[in-house]
Scaffold this motif. Structure first.
Motif, PDB file in Angstrom:
ATOM      1  N   GLU A 762       0.743  -1.266  -0.068  1.00 62.77           N
ATOM      2  CA  GLU A 762      -0.171   0.023  -0.041  1.00 62.77           C
ATOM      3  C   GLU A 762       0.822   1.203  -0.045  1.00 62.77           C
ATOM      4  OE1 GLU A 762      -2.787   0.076   3.120  1.00 62.77           O
ATOM      5  OE2 GLU A 762      -3.347  -2.135   2.810  1.00 62.77           O
ATOM      6  N   PHE A 763       0.472   2.191  -0.721  1.00 64.44           N
ATOM      7  CA  PHE A 763       1.216   3.431  -1.028  1.00 64.44           C
ATOM      8  C   PHE A 763       0.738   4.397   0.380  1.00 64.44           C
ATOM      9  CE2 PHE A 763       0.458   7.886  -2.270  1.00 64.44           C
ATOM     10  CZ  PHE A 763       1.858   8.354  -2.041  1.00 64.44           C
ATOM     11  N   ILE A 764       1.577   5.179   0.938  1.00 61.13           N
ATOM     12  CA  ILE A 764       1.123   5.708   1.943  1.00 61.13           C
ATOM     13  C   ILE A 764       1.624   7.456   1.837  1.00 61.13           C
ATOM     14  CG2 ILE A 764       1.795   6.346   4.555  1.00 61.13           C
ATOM     15  CD1 ILE A 764       2.205   3.363   4.996  1.00 61.13           C
ATOM     16  N   ARG A 765       2.767   7.564   1.455  1.00 63.51           N
ATOM     17  CA  ARG A 765       3.173   9.106   1.184  1.00 63.51           C
ATOM     18  C   ARG A 765       4.364   9.240   0.229  1.00 63.51           C
ATOM     19  NH1 ARG A 765       2.555  13.951   3.413  1.00 63.51           N
ATOM     20  NH2 ARG A 765       0.953  13.302   5.228  1.00 63.51           N
ATOM     21  N   LEU A 766       4.572  10.259  -0.508  1.00 67.69           N
ATOM     22  CA  LEU A 766       5.648  10.459  -1.439  1.00 67.69           C
ATOM     23  C   LEU A 766       5.981  12.204  -1.252  1.00 67.69           C
ATOM     24  CD1 LEU A 766       4.708  12.500  -4.117  1.00 67.69           C
ATOM     25  CD2 LEU A 766       3.605  10.432  -4.759  1.00 67.69           C
ATOM     26  N   GLY A 767       7.213  12.579  -1.118  1.00 67.84           N
ATOM     27  CA  GLY A 767       7.616  13.844  -1.159  1.00 67.84           C
ATOM     28  C   GLY A 767       9.061  14.167  -1.036  1.00 67.84           C
ATOM     29  N   SER A 768       9.216  15.359  -0.911  1.00 69.20           N
ATOM     30  CA  SER A 768      10.819  16.007  -1.211  1.00 69.20           C
ATOM     31  C   SER A 768      11.447  16.022   0.180  1.00 69.20           C
ATOM     32  CB  SER A 768      10.939  17.174  -1.825  1.00 69.20           C
ATOM     33  OG  SER A 768      12.486  17.652  -2.001  1.00 69.20           O
ATOM     34  N   LEU A 769      12.621  15.380   0.582  1.00 70.27           N
ATOM     35  CA  LEU A 769      13.372  15.555   1.820  1.00 70.27           C
ATOM     36  C   LEU A 769      15.066  15.692   1.393  1.00 70.27           C
ATOM     37  CD1 LEU A 769      11.938  12.542   3.872  1.00 70.27           C
ATOM     38  CD2 LEU A 769      11.300  15.127   4.230  1.00 70.27           C
ATOM     39  N   PHE A 782      11.062  10.888  -1.709  1.00 72.40           N
ATOM     40  CA  PHE A 782      11.271   9.758  -0.732  1.00 72.40           C
ATOM     41  C   PHE A 782       9.570   9.111  -1.006  1.00 72.40           C
ATOM     42  CE2 PHE A 782      14.886  11.297   1.213  1.00 72.40           C
ATOM     43  CZ  PHE A 782      15.500  10.198   2.081  1.00 72.40           C
ATOM     44  N   PHE A 783       9.658   7.903  -1.234  1.00 72.45           N
ATOM     45  CA  PHE A 783       8.350   7.069  -1.357  1.00 72.45           C
ATOM     46  C   PHE A 783       8.227   6.164  -0.249  1.00 72.45           C
ATOM     47  CE2 PHE A 783       9.900   8.322  -5.465  1.00 72.45           C
ATOM     48  CZ  PHE A 783       8.815   8.850  -6.232  1.00 72.45           C
ATOM     49  N   LEU A 784       7.129   6.281   0.308  1.00 71.04           N
ATOM     50  CA  LEU A 784       6.801   5.439   1.552  1.00 71.04           C
ATOM     51  C   LEU A 784       5.571   4.549   1.543  1.00 71.04           C
ATOM     52  CD1 LEU A 784       7.370   4.927   4.774  1.00 71.04           C
ATOM     53  CD2 LEU A 784       5.499   6.939   5.472  1.00 71.04           C
ATOM     54  N   PHE A 785       5.933   3.347   1.445  1.00 74.00           N
ATOM     55  CA  PHE A 785       4.857   2.169   1.477  1.00 74.00           C
ATOM     56  C   PHE A 785       4.552   1.826   2.796  1.00 74.00           C
ATOM     57  CE2 PHE A 785       6.962   2.923  -2.589  1.00 74.00           C
ATOM     58  CZ  PHE A 785       5.887   2.941  -3.310  1.00 74.00           C
ATOM     59  N   ASN A 786       3.771   0.631   3.017  1.00 72.83           N
ATOM     60  CA  ASN A 786       3.452  -0.087   4.044  1.00 72.83           C
ATOM     61  C   ASN A 786       4.607  -1.031   4.480  1.00 72.83           C
ATOM     62  OD1 ASN A 786       2.746  -1.729   2.124  1.00 72.83           O
ATOM     63  ND2 ASN A 786       0.863  -2.759   3.458  1.00 72.83           N
ATOM     64  N   ALA A 840      16.195  15.791   6.285  1.00 71.99           N
ATOM     65  CA  ALA A 840      15.419  16.970   6.817  1.00 71.99           C
ATOM     66  C   ALA A 840      14.603  17.211   5.947  1.00 71.99           C
ATOM     67  CB  ALA A 840      16.734  18.094   6.718  1.00 71.99           C
ATOM     68  N   ALA A 841      13.475  17.896   6.567  1.00 70.86           N
ATOM     69  CA  ALA A 841      12.140  18.311   5.825  1.00 70.86           C
ATOM     70  C   ALA A 841      12.349  19.712   5.519  1.00 70.86           C
ATOM     71  CB  ALA A 841      10.916  18.076   6.695  1.00 70.86           C
ATOM     72  N   SER A 842      11.347  20.247   4.889  1.00 72.45           N
ATOM     73  CA  SER A 842      11.514  21.782   4.536  1.00 72.45           C
ATOM     74  C   SER A 842      10.892  22.645   5.584  1.00 72.45           C
ATOM     75  CB  SER A 842      10.726  22.325   3.251  1.00 72.45           C
ATOM     76  OG  SER A 842       9.343  21.486   3.272  1.00 72.45           O
ATOM     77  N   SER A 843       9.991  22.034   6.569  1.00 74.52           N
ATOM     78  CA  SER A 843       9.365  22.835   7.331  1.00 74.52           C
ATOM     79  C   SER A 843       9.030  21.879   8.511  1.00 74.52           C
ATOM     80  CB  SER A 843       8.032  23.450   6.932  1.00 74.52           C
ATOM     81  OG  SER A 843       7.255  22.659   6.575  1.00 74.52           O
ATOM     82  N   ARG A 844       8.425  22.457   9.908  1.00 67.12           N
ATOM     83  CA  ARG A 844       8.293  21.540  10.850  1.00 67.12           C
ATOM     84  C   ARG A 844       7.051  20.874  10.533  1.00 67.12           C
ATOM     85  NH1 ARG A 844       9.852  20.607  15.448  1.00 67.12           N
ATOM     86  NH2 ARG A 844      11.853  22.106  15.416  1.00 67.12           N
ATOM     87  N   VAL A 917       5.562  17.640  -9.253  1.00 63.43           N
ATOM     88  CA  VAL A 917       5.274  18.700  -8.562  1.00 63.43           C
ATOM     89  C   VAL A 917       5.805  19.094  -6.872  1.00 63.43           C
ATOM     90  CG1 VAL A 917       3.250  20.071  -7.557  1.00 63.43           C
ATOM     91  CG2 VAL A 917       3.116  18.970  -9.954  1.00 63.43           C
ATOM     92  N   CYS A 918       5.776  17.925  -6.430  1.00 65.47           N
ATOM     93  CA  CYS A 918       6.507  17.804  -5.130  1.00 65.47           C
ATOM     94  C   CYS A 918       7.702  17.878  -5.192  1.00 65.47           C
ATOM     95  CB  CYS A 918       6.000  16.316  -4.582  1.00 65.47           C
ATOM     96  SG  CYS A 918       4.301  16.225  -3.903  1.00 65.47           S
ATOM     97  N   TRP A 919       8.638  17.623  -6.209  1.00 58.67           N
ATOM     98  CA  TRP A 919       9.918  17.935  -6.111  1.00 58.67           C
ATOM     99  C   TRP A 919      10.288  19.392  -6.330  1.00 58.67           C
ATOM    100  CZ3 TRP A 919      14.713  15.299  -6.012  1.00 58.67           C
ATOM    101  CH2 TRP A 919      15.632  15.786  -6.582  1.00 58.67           C
ATOM    102  N   HIS A 920       9.327  19.826  -7.253  1.00 59.36           N
ATOM    103  CA  HIS A 920       9.760  21.524  -7.478  1.00 59.36           C
ATOM    104  C   HIS A 920       9.455  22.243  -6.268  1.00 59.36           C
ATOM    105  CE1 HIS A 920      11.527  21.029 -11.494  1.00 59.36           C
ATOM    106  NE2 HIS A 920      10.471  20.238 -11.833  1.00 59.36           N
ATOM    107  N   ARG A 921       8.142  22.105  -5.657  1.00 54.00           N
ATOM    108  CA  ARG A 921       7.582  22.646  -4.632  1.00 54.00           C
ATOM    109  C   ARG A 921       8.148  22.125  -3.072  1.00 54.00           C
ATOM    110  NH1 ARG A 921       2.491  24.526  -6.980  1.00 54.00           N
ATOM    111  NH2 ARG A 921       3.282  25.245  -9.233  1.00 54.00           N
ATOM    112  N   ASN A 922       9.087  21.304  -3.088  1.00 55.35           N
ATOM    113  CA  ASN A 922       9.633  20.879  -1.885  1.00 55.35           C
ATOM    114  C   ASN A 922       8.808  20.507  -0.742  1.00 55.35           C
ATOM    115  OD1 ASN A 922      11.949  19.984  -0.567  1.00 55.35           O
ATOM    116  ND2 ASN A 922      12.323  22.003   0.261  1.00 55.35           N
ATOM    117  N   THR A 923       7.579  19.707  -1.152  1.00 58.14           N
ATOM    118  CA  THR A 923       6.832  19.402  -0.335  1.00 58.14           C
ATOM    119  C   THR A 923       6.250  17.819  -0.542  1.00 58.14           C
ATOM    120  OG1 THR A 923       4.347  19.946   0.417  1.00 58.14           O
ATOM    121  CG2 THR A 923       4.908  20.087  -1.833  1.00 58.14           C
TER     122      THR A 923
END
Length: 1048
Positions: A762-769, A782-786, A840-844, A917-923
């Protein structure tokens, strides 16, 4: 030499005398009276081939004759038409409205003047009157018969089928063939007879007014629509044809357009003897010379064409009639010819501001009367609609009744009508304008790059079709006046992009059920006072706007279905790459849905037209509800559940086919690169399941809004119970298919991975770190699965895919915050059994989301059976069938096995997916966010304004998949531009931003600022709600609680 300079002259708009149209006289002056004296008779051939005789004074100008014809027809929008006749040299010319008729028509007894369409607007929805559209339809019919309107056989057959529907009514094969045998609409008609009959069968229930509308909708898209060719030669002596249209001057070779000179590019038009000259504005990017020269047959031909160009430019580009030039004292230079009459802007204002009453007009060959609006005369006791017409309005579709008047009163005999009997044309005074002879050029937005700030040009144009996106401050309401007979019509296609007349009041006016007030493109700018006036004329209750939301989102849903039923099916049929079993699983299960929802949309639009009060249903409770329509169609929808169950199976079968066939994989990949496929292909396969959830939400809002004691509440509650049952039955399939679709979508964005899609994952989250390494912090995706966490870097090839660098199995992993240890803000340490990494994440807030989801995934992995199997694969096996290797596909065994992992061998890949989009917006974005986004889809008209621009531009906007897609109108097949919203902030404009409008929200990201304006408080709140779900994704707990409030 005659010439026209495109320079605005100062002045002001001054009133409108009753018998002189739009006046350009100074204060205190009066228009010249109609000359008295001896009358002369002039024969006019109408568009329905009848002839009428009109008696006018010999010294009267041409305008008197045109006004007499328009008054005889009760034609309000007569300015689109003109009178043409052969002069003494047998050259067909237009009657000059300022010159005396006797000086133009030398022998009136031997000349037949033809009343025809002169100015073809860019969009037929700008024609407010049903009679006007009927006359335009007759012109199209005439052009088809004369071979002027050339088109392919399919278009010709479709056009004729609408003409036949208008003339003889509903389909009957014997009647059709008999009628076609007696009437020839096009040369070589016999070869098209079967096609015409086949198309006519689809128009059952369509009224003549609807047929006219559909006829013009098809015709306006043809290249030769409204084109009159004028033979000429270029400088090299090549034979060409010149033509003029609303957009500018066109150049044809035969019937093929080879060049076009937009009005905005033209600086001056002139002629000298036989030479026609076009002087262009300087353009560094253009290869054209400053002045273009064309040679025509004679000076008379050249001057005639120059005059036509002058008139077209003035009619479509100016705000008001140009003022006459002062007469020179000694001698004149050049032609004194100028455009006379109202411009298109003035015509639209006139129809909008004037009162109307309903009168009858008769259609030749048609059994049905039509009711239309006309300029308001003093109220008289006998000015009501005839009772027969009112009774006819209540007939069910398909019932046929002879018109009260029997046969058409317009016979082919001559009838004498004097100008005194016709009376003057009514033309109410218009508001004064601060500047006279204003230009309406410009405001063209290049809609390609949404991220770039775009300045609105100073040049403003009133026409909407040739210029992509036009500024407008108008409300999103309006409808053409169609007859009362069309209120109960159930058949025919739903026309798009229709303008409603703005001067209708809820208690006495009526319009076509074909359209709702929210789907219109007003062709010219409008003032704020006009905007407010239009808004006040329509219902304001919340249920009405909820019903409109059903209508607008249903339009988008139908377009999404057409991506599969029309575009994808057409692509598949051209190539033998999809197995028949897969075709039979996909298309037969989507086509019934498309047919059903087409009829559903039409019912909603008809109800909205009644709800808006432009009918005899002005008592609340008759038509001011939507629950009964929803209940009827939800119950019918249950019969389609067998098709809905197949969509998950179809999605799995398609992905299986792609894995086993390289040809099918290439076909699907190429189709996704087409503009019409604005989302991943497999997303469209799940649209019917998503739509059920939308119906459920709408019905929940309707139940909440309606008092329990109202009938509409009972209908809404019953429909909600039915749809909730369907959603519950498909709930498991929906959850499974959403995850399956997302895994396959991610698979296309990743390289260096083989078995991404496996049972239980199962897919859970993707995003830029940012990952901390010896080189410092480096951005990673990063791609997070179960069961596993992947980290990747963006490839440097045209594919823009992400290459997997490593994996961290979640079984046995620990996570801890380590900002103090490494001195990096928002830092985390992930400790796996074999590897530890620092990110490291872009924000808290981003860090908290990742901590929450990773900890949840670790807990899930601990409860599973054990460690995940090896995830990466350097050389995945090739499972393609042996017969897939074509001559162009011959590769060595090593090349074939490495084709999936080599960065150099990737095919082009769309770079605007959510991963990018997540890569460019760093989210980042989670699966819960995707599920919420599925529920929060919305579409409708919005007015858009840029930070540094003055005008508001009306756009059709679709919100889905965390993105706003912009269309010129809802009928467009693909978006002009898109705006991904992840990372954007949603706010209300502050006082300092000087936006003094209601219902405005602001989107901004870094230096990019956009303002959007909704039509009502309800739509404003809905847009804010759905966009907020994309711009600021809620925490997992909040999202889960929201998700659990629904079935899925």
């Amino acid at each position: 030499m005659g010439e026209i300079e495109q320079k605005p002259t100062p002045g002001s708009r001054l009133g409108a005398p009753e018998n002189s149209g739009i006046s350009t006289l100074e204060h205190g002056q009066k228009p010249p009276p109609t000359p008295s004296g001896k009358l002369m008779s002039i024969k006019i051939q109408m568009l329905d081939d009848t002839q009428e005789a009109f008696e006018v004074p010999q010294r009267a100008p041409g305008k008197v004759l045109l006004d007499a014809v328009c008054n005889h027809l009760n034609l309000v929008e007569g300015d689109y038409f003109g009178l043409e006749f052969p002069d003494h040299k047998k050259i067909t010319v237009w009657l000059d409205l300022l010159k005396p008729i006797v000086k133009q028509i030398r022998r009136p007894k031997h000349v037949v003047v033809r009343f025809v369409v002169k100015f073809f607007p860019p969009d037929h929805t700008q024609l407010q009157e049903e009679l006007t559209r009927y006359l335009f339809a007759l012109q199209v019919k005439q052009d088809l018969a004369q071979g002027r309107l050339t088109c392919n056989d399919t278009s010709a057959a479709l056009l004729i089928s609408h003409i036949v529907q208008s003339e003889i009514g509903d389909f009957d094969e014997a009647s059709d063939r008999e009628h076609l045998a007696k009437n020839k609409y096009i040369p070589q008609q016999d070869a098209l007879e079967d096609k015409i009959v086949e198309f006519h069968h689809n128009h059952i229930g369509q009224t003549p007014a609807e047929s006219d509308f559909q006829l013009l909708e098809i015709a306006r898209k043809l290249e030769m629509y409204g084109i009159r060719l004028h033979p000429a030669k270029d400088r090299e002596g090549t034979k060409i044809n010149l033509a003029v249209a609303n957009t500018g001057i066109l150049v044809f070779q035969g019937f093929t357009k080879i060049n076009a000179f937009n009005w905005a590019k033209v600086r001056k038009l002139s002629f000298k003897r036989k030479r026609f000259l076009i002087k262009l504005r300087p353009d560094a990017n253009s290869s054209y010379q400053d002045t273009l020269e064309f040679l025509m047959a004679s000076r008379d031909f050249c001057k005639s064409f120059w005059k036509i160009c002058v008139e077209h430019h003035a009619f479509f580009r100016l705000f008001e009639e140009p003022k006459p030039k002062p007469k020179p004292v000694l001698f004149s230079r050049g032609s004194s010819f100028r455009f006379s009459g109202r411009t298109q802007k003035q015509v639209l204002d006139y129809v909008k501001e004037g009162g109307h009453k309903k009168v009858q007009f008769e259609r030749k060959h048609s059994k049905i009367h039509s009711i239309r609006s006309l300029a308001m005369q003093p109220t008289e006791p006998n000015s009501e609609v005839p009772k027969q017409a009112q009774q006819r309005a209540s007939l069910t579709p398909g019932e046929g009744a002879e018109s009260p008047g029997g046969k058409s009163c317009q016979q082919a005999k001559e009838r004498k009508v004097s100008t005194e009997e016709c009376g003057p044309r009514q033309s109410p005074a218009l508001q004064k304008s601060p500047a006279g002879n204003k230009r309406a050029d410009g405001a063209v937005e290049a809609a390609a790059a949404v991220e770039e700030e775009e300045e609105v040009a100073k040049d403003r144009t009133q026409q909407s079709k040739p210029q992509p996106l036009q500024p407008s401050t108008g409300s999103l309401t309006g409808s053409p006046h169609l007859s009362e007979l069309s209120i109960n019509s159930q058949g025919g296609a739903v026309p798009a992009n229709v303008i409603l007349s703005p001067n209708l009041s809820p208690d006495t006016k009526q319009a076509s059920p074909l359209v709702s007030p929210l789907l219109n493109d007003q062709p010219c700018p409008r003032t704020d006072d006009e905007e407010e006036g239009r808004r006040k004329r329509f219902p304001t209750d919340k249920a009405y706007f909820i019903a409109k939301e059903v209508s607008t989102t249903e339009r988008t849903y139908l377009k999404d279905l057409e991506v599969i039923t029309s575009w994808f099916q057409s692509t598949v049929s051209k190539e033998d790459s999809m197995p028949e079993t897969l075709k039979s699983l996909i298309f037969p299960n989507f086509e019934p849905l498309h047919k059903f929802h087409t009829n559903f949309l039409k019912e909603i639009e008809q109800r909205l037209a009644l709800w808006e009060g432009r009918s005899n249903a002005h008592i609340r409770g008759d038509y001011q509800r939507i629950g009964d329509v929803m209940l009827k169609n939800v119950q019918a929808m249950k019969q389609l559940a067998v098709h809905l169950w197949k969509h998950g199976e179809a999605l799995e079968a398609l992905e299986t086919g792609i894995r086993s066939s390289r040809r099918l994989e290439n076909l699907c990949r190429d189709f996704e690169l087409q503009k019409v496929c604005y989302l991943p292909l497999n997303t469209f396969l799940l649209r019917p399941l998503h739509r059920l959830m939308h119906y459920k939400q709408v019905l929940e809002r309707l139940c909440k809004d309606n008092p329990p004691n109202e009938a509409d509440f009972r209908d809404c509650r019953a429909a909600l119970a039915e749809i909730t049952e369907m959603v519950a039955q498909l709930h498991g399939t929906m959850i499974k298919m959403e995850n399956f679709q997302k895994l396959h979508e991610l698979k296309k964005d990743l390289i260096g991975v083989d078995n991404l899609v496996i049972p239980g994952r199962e897919f859970i989250r993707l995003g830029s770190l940012s990952k901390l390494s010896g080189k410092g912090l480096q951005q990673r995706m990063f791609f997070l699965f179960n069961d596993v966490l992947l980290y990747t870097s963006r490839g440097l090839t045209i594919s823009n895919q992400f290459k997997v660098h490593g994996q961290l199995p979640l079984y046995g992993m620990t996570i801890e915050k380590s900002e103090d240890e490494w001195g990096v803000p928002h830092c985390l340490t992930l400790r796996g059994q074999r590897q530890s990494i620092i990110v490291a994440a872009s924000s808290r807030s981003e860090m908290e989301k990742w901590v929450e989801d990773i900890q949840m995934a670790i807990d899930l992995a601990e409860k599973s059976s054990g460690p995940t199997p090896e995830f990466l694969a350097s050389s995945p096996p090739d499972n393609k069938s042996p017969d897939e290797a074509t001559v162009a596909d011959q590769e060595s065994e090593d090349d074939l096995s490495a084709s999936r992992t080599s960065l150099e061998r990737q095919a082009p890949h769309r770079g605007n997916t959510m991963v990018h989009v997540c890569w460019h917006r760093n989210t980042s974005v989670s699966m819960v966010d995707f599920s919420v986004a599925v529920e929060n889809q919305l579409s409708g008209n919005l007015l858009r304004k840029f930070k540094n621009s003055n005008g508001w531009q009306k756009l059709w906007v679709v919100f889905t998949n965390f993105c706003l897609f912009f269309y010129k109108s809802h009928q467009d097949n693909h978006p002009l531009a898109s705006l991904p919203l992840l990372g954007y902030s949603l706010t209300i404009p502050s006082e300092s931003e000087d936006i003094h409008k209601d219902y405005v929200f602001k989107l901004h990201f870094k230096s990019h600022v956009y303002y959007f304006r909704a039509e009502s408080e309800y739509t404003f709140e809905r847009w804010m709600e759905v966009i907020r779900s994309a711009t600021s994704a809620a925490s997992r707990a909040l999202s889960l609680s929201h998700k659990e409030s629904h079935v899925y």
